[in-house]
Structure formats: structure tokens, C-alpha cells
Write an enzyme that holds these catalytic residues in place. Structure first.
Site, mmCIF file in Angstrom:
data_model
loop_
_atom_site.group_PDB
_atom_site.id
_atom_site.type_symbol
_atom_site.label_atom_id
_atom_site.label_comp_id
_atom_site.label_asym_id
_atom_site.label_seq_id
_atom_site.Cartn_x
_atom_site.Cartn_y
_atom_site.Cartn_z
ATOM 1 N N THR A 95 0.838 -1.212 0.000
ATOM 2 C CA THR A 95 0.000 0.000 0.000
ATOM 3 C C THR A 95 0.870 1.259 0.000
ATOM 4 O OG1 THR A 95 -1.628 -1.216 1.287
ATOM 5 C CG2 THR A 95 -1.855 1.175 1.251
ATOM 6 N N VAL A 118 3.579 7.960 12.418
ATOM 7 C CA VAL A 118 2.633 8.427 13.442
ATOM 8 C C VAL A 118 1.557 9.281 12.782
ATOM 9 C CG1 VAL A 118 2.361 9.696 15.597
ATOM 10 C CG2 VAL A 118 4.493 8.462 15.153
ATOM 11 N N LYS A 120 2.510 4.124 18.201
ATOM 12 C CA LYS A 120 2.587 5.540 17.803
ATOM 13 C C LYS A 120 2.725 6.444 19.031
ATOM 14 C CE LYS A 120 -0.342 4.469 13.861
ATOM 15 N NZ LYS A 120 -1.755 4.358 13.456
ATOM 16 N N GLY A 151 -3.574 4.943 4.684
ATOM 17 C CA GLY A 151 -3.921 4.938 3.266
ATOM 18 C C GLY A 151 -2.720 5.320 2.426
#
Ligand code: NAP
Length: 435
Positions: free
Chosen positions: A18, A138, A211, A308
Site C-alpha cells: 500500500t 505516526v 505511535k 492509506g
């Protein structure tokens, strides 16, 4: 700008999933804008993934295909290794360590790697004057590392918190909007591709904790301490709790929260109630948010897409631009060698308000037993909701408390669990009184 800075910055990408494919696409599609922002060209020279035959929807012609990603570490035409394989150990760690040893800058989106080995990797990179950049690790597309390390660097940070996992935020938003239970919404999110086939890292809070541990280091100048994060997820959030939260004026969010306390750094990932009027309560769906409180800036809020291909590639390439501009900053907010080793806050020391939901058999004396447990631990009740009376039936009783310590509330809950009429383990959730 030095003359050699105008020679291309040569990039080797490990991992073409991705994020990796997104980075290739961004560098190709935004070539003109990148040239405008950064006179030194950024050129992919080599790529590596497991399956050479896989169609990745991007044009890889002209790039050297490297069978073993580890070979990128010593590739003669690579100045920066972009690690987009993932995982705290294994090929990602081996590659990053080897590339630093061979004098190559690192850009990575790998929060698991940084949570477990961030300080050591930063020490290694900085000892050689190399960059270890990880904006994408993050909150994905939100430039929160740059904001904290640069824009907010003049502040003493008092607290940092945020919505750090888009999958959990999506699930909680769907649960609230549709009244459905966790398992049902998770199944649908998996079908839609918003949740992994194995969702545990997301829904059990581990991804958010990775994170948070990185953010904590940048915010407070301490070594990354993933083991110091208290982690819980959203599996136990029920439709009933979400409905009660609404009734009480709250929303349920999975937050990562960190702040220094008298006993050490408090790092928590927890499903909690936040006031409906707070900014964070209104961040819904797959969006992430990071709130930083600094002693001069006050409250600073950043909201955006946390995952994404597009947002993550945007963050990865922003790190490449920094390196191409020769802006090599310490990985965290201070030189890695000088990061403080700070203890984790003592267990039970957290101070806050709480929500407790009990499922009780509706019979006389139950409320008196509940009130006694609170009184004996010196915990004062803020509100109570008791559903319509159905003698002999199982009904919810909800209590919210004023501020108390986690240790006290744990004792209250342990005692309530022993009350005969309380038929399920009490459901406990912190209430965070955020702005
Ligand atoms: N996805 C996001 O939105 C997002 C957001 C922020 C951060 N991240 C982080 O970015 C990293 C990559 O995530 P992703 O979602 O892009 O993962 P992904 O889609 O699963 O892609 C992983 C890639 O790594 C390759 N790979 C696996 N083992 C390898 C090995 N031993 N040698 C070389 N290549 C190997 C895979 O090759 P094949 O394709 O041939 O199988 C694949 O191309 C992770 O650290 C993740 O936490 C992801």
C-alpha cells in the site's frame, strides 16, 4: 546549496505494498511540484518486494529490482533506504540496521520498529550523521512529528493525546451511528477493507501504543518506552456503553494519552469517554487527531487521515524532501544520546473520573451496596442512572465518579464484582475531561 546537492537523491524502496506503491506513484505524478519545492531531484533507483510478478498498479520500469531487500543497504546507487516492509523485527530491522552501518539515510513508516528499537536506531544513525525520518509512522498524513519537533520546539509540552488508530475510530463511529455491536461492525469493516483480516494490533490498542510511544519521546525528550504504555483496546466497548455515553454527554474514543507526572511518564492507550463538546469527540470515521498542549502555544490540534496510500506516501516523500534539502535533524526532539531515561508512572497513580456500568438483579438493597463500596474507598459519585425497575430482571446501573485515583477505582470495582446482585464483571471506563 552545495553543488553536490543538485545531483539526484537516489532512493531505494523496500516494500511495494500500500505505502510503497503509493510512494512510487507520488514521486511519478508530482514530479513537477517536487522539482519546484526541492531543486535536487529525488529519483528512485532500486526497489524490492517479495513477489516480482505482482501487478502493483505503478510503473517500475527503469528501477533496479533487488531480490533480497537487504542488498539495498549496500546498493551503490542508493543514498536513502525507504523501509516500507513493516514489523518490529525480521527483514525491516535487519535492513535498517545494515543500511545505517553502510552510511545510508533511512526513511520509514514502520511504527512497530521505532516503538521497539527507535532510540537505538537513532543513536546509530546520528553517530554517522545520517537521517532517520519517520513522519509516516505516526498519524499517517498528519505532519505531527515535524510540528512537534520543529514548530512547537520552543514549548515545554505538558500533554499530548490523540486518536491514533483510524480503524478503531471508524468502528466506534459506526457503532455510535448504527447502534450495532463491536463484532458486527468489525466484520463489516473487514469486508470493506478498513480492518485487517487479523485486526488485533488495531482493536487491542497495540498500533496506537506504538505511535504513542514515539510521540511521547518527541514530546518529552525521553527515550522511546513502548513497554511503559498501559494498553487496552475497544473489544469491550458495547453498544450499551455507547448509548449511555451519549445520554451522559460523552463520546467514546480510543485515545493515546501521555503526560509527565510526579512518579514518571504516564502513557495510556484506552477507550474512554470524552465530552461531546470537545474537539476530539468530533473527529469521526477513519480520521486521526493529535492534540498537543504546550506552555506557550496552549492547545494545538492537528486532524487528518492517519492511513492509506496517499496520506502515508505524502509523509514519506516529505521526509525525502528534507533529506534532499540536507535538513538532517535528530530523529526525536533531542540528540538520541541525550534522550532521558524516564520511569513509567506508577501503576494506579492515574487521577481521573470514571464510568462504571453494572448489570444487576433489580432487588431492594442493591443501590445501598453500590453506594457503600464507593463510600468505603472515598470515591464520590457524580451521577447515577438506574433503568426502569423490573423486579427480578437484569438491569444496568451506571455510575460516574468525580476525580479519584486508578488504584481506588480498581478497589471499588473489585468490591462491586463481589456484590451478589451484580451478575456481570463491572464495565469500567475512564472519563477524560478534555477541552
Ligand atoms: N497502510 C497504511 O496505511 C500505513 C500507514 C502508516 C504506516 N504504515 C506502515 O508502513 C509499512 C508498510 O505498510 P503497508 O500497508 O504498505 O504494508 P503492505 O501493503 O503489507 O506491504 C508490505 C510490502 O513489503 C513487502 N515485503 C514483505 N516482506 C518482505 C521482505 N522480506 N523483503 C522485501 N519486501 C518484503 C511486500 O512484498 P509483496 O508485495 O511482494 O508481498 C509488500 O510489498 C508498515 O510498517 C506499516 O505499519 C502503513
Amino acid at each position: 546549496m552545495a553543488a553536490d546537492q543538485l545531483s539526484p537523491l537516489r532512493v531505494g524502496i523496500a516494500g511495494l505494498g500500500t505505502v510503497g506503491a503509493g510512494v512510487v506513484r507520488l514521486l511519478q505524478e508530482n514530479r513537477d511540484i517536487l522539482q519546484q519545492h526541492c531543486p535536487r531531484p529525488i529519483e528512485i533507483t532500486a526497489v524490492s518486494a517479495r513477489d516480482r510478478r505482482k501487478d502493483r498498479g505503478v510503473d517500475l520500469t527503469g528501477f533496479d529490482w533487488v531480490e533480497n531487500s537487504l542488498d539495498l543497504a549496500s546498493h551503490p546507487k542508493v543514498d536513502v533506504v525507504v523501509e516500507l516492509i513493516g514489523g518490529s523485527e525480521g527483514p525491516a530491522k535487519t535492513l535498517v540496521e545494515a543500511a545505517i552501518a553502510k552510511g545510508k539515510h533511512i526513511v520509514t513508516a514502520n511504527k512497530a520498529l521505532l516503538a521497539h528499537h527507535g532510540t537505538a536506531l537513532a543513536v546509530a544513525a546520528e553517530s554517522k550523521g545520517l537521517g532517520l525520518a519517520y513522519e509516516a509512522a505516526v498519524a499517517g498524513g498528519i505532519p505531527v512529528i515535524k510540528a512537534m519537533r520543529e514548530g512547537l520546539a520552543a514549548n515545554r509540552i505538558e500533554q499530548v493525546y490523540g486518536i491514533l488508530n483510524g480503524t478503531c475510530n471508524y468502528i466506534l463511529t459506526q457503532m455510535r451511528e448504527t447502534g450495532r455491536e463491536f463484532a458486527d461492525v468489525l466484520g463489516e469493516a473487514q469486508k470493506l477493507g478498513y480492518a485487517e483480516a487479523d485486526p488485533s494490533f488495531d482493536v487491542d490498542g497495540v498500533d496506537a501504543a506504538h505511535k504513542l510511544s514515539i510521540l511521547t519521546s518527541v514530546a518529552f525528550g525521553c527515550a522511546v518506552d513502548f513497554a511503559g504504555v498501559r494498553i487496552s483496546g475497544i473489544r469491550n466497548v458495547s453498544a450499551m456503553d455507547i448509548a449511555f455515553a451519549e445520554e451522559l454527554g460523552y463520546r467514546i474514543k480510543l485515545l493515546g494519552l501521555a503526560r509527565p507526572t510526579a512518579s514518571g511518564i504516564e502513557q495510556r492507550v484506552v477507550a474512554c469517554m470524552v465530552p461531546q463538546a470537545s474537539v476530539i469527540a468530533k473527529v469521526d470515521g477513519v480520521f486521526n487527531a493529535v492534540v498537543t498542549k504546550g506552555n506557550f502555544i496552549g492547545q494545538n490540534i492537528a486532524i487528518g487521515r492517519g492511513a492509506g496510500a496517499g496520506p502515508t506516501a505524502s509523509a514519506v516523500v516529505s521526509d525525502l524532501i528534507d533529506i534532499a534539502r540536507d535538513r538532517i535533524l535528530p530523529a526525536f526532539s533531542a540528540a538520541a544520546e541525550s534522550l532521558k531515561q524516564m520511569p513509567a508512572a506508577a501503576r494506579g497513580s492515574h487521577v481521573g473520573a470514571y464510568y462504571i456500568r453494572l448489570m444487576v438483579v433489580d432487588k431492594p438493597g442493591v443501590i445501598a451496596d453500590i453506594a457503600a463500596a464507593l463510600r468505603d474507598e472515598n470515591v464520590s459519585m457524580e451521577a447515577m442512572i438506574q433503568r426502569a425497575r423490573h423486579p427480578g430482571n437484569l438491569v444496568p446501573v451506571v455510575i460516574t465518579t468525580h476525580e479519584t485515583t486508578e488504584a481506588s477505582i480498581d478497589r471499588v470495582v473489585a468490591r462491586l464484582a463481589q456484590v451478589k446482585s451484580v451478575l456481570e464483571p463491572p464495565h469500567l471506563m475512564p472519563i477524560e475531561m478534555l477541552d
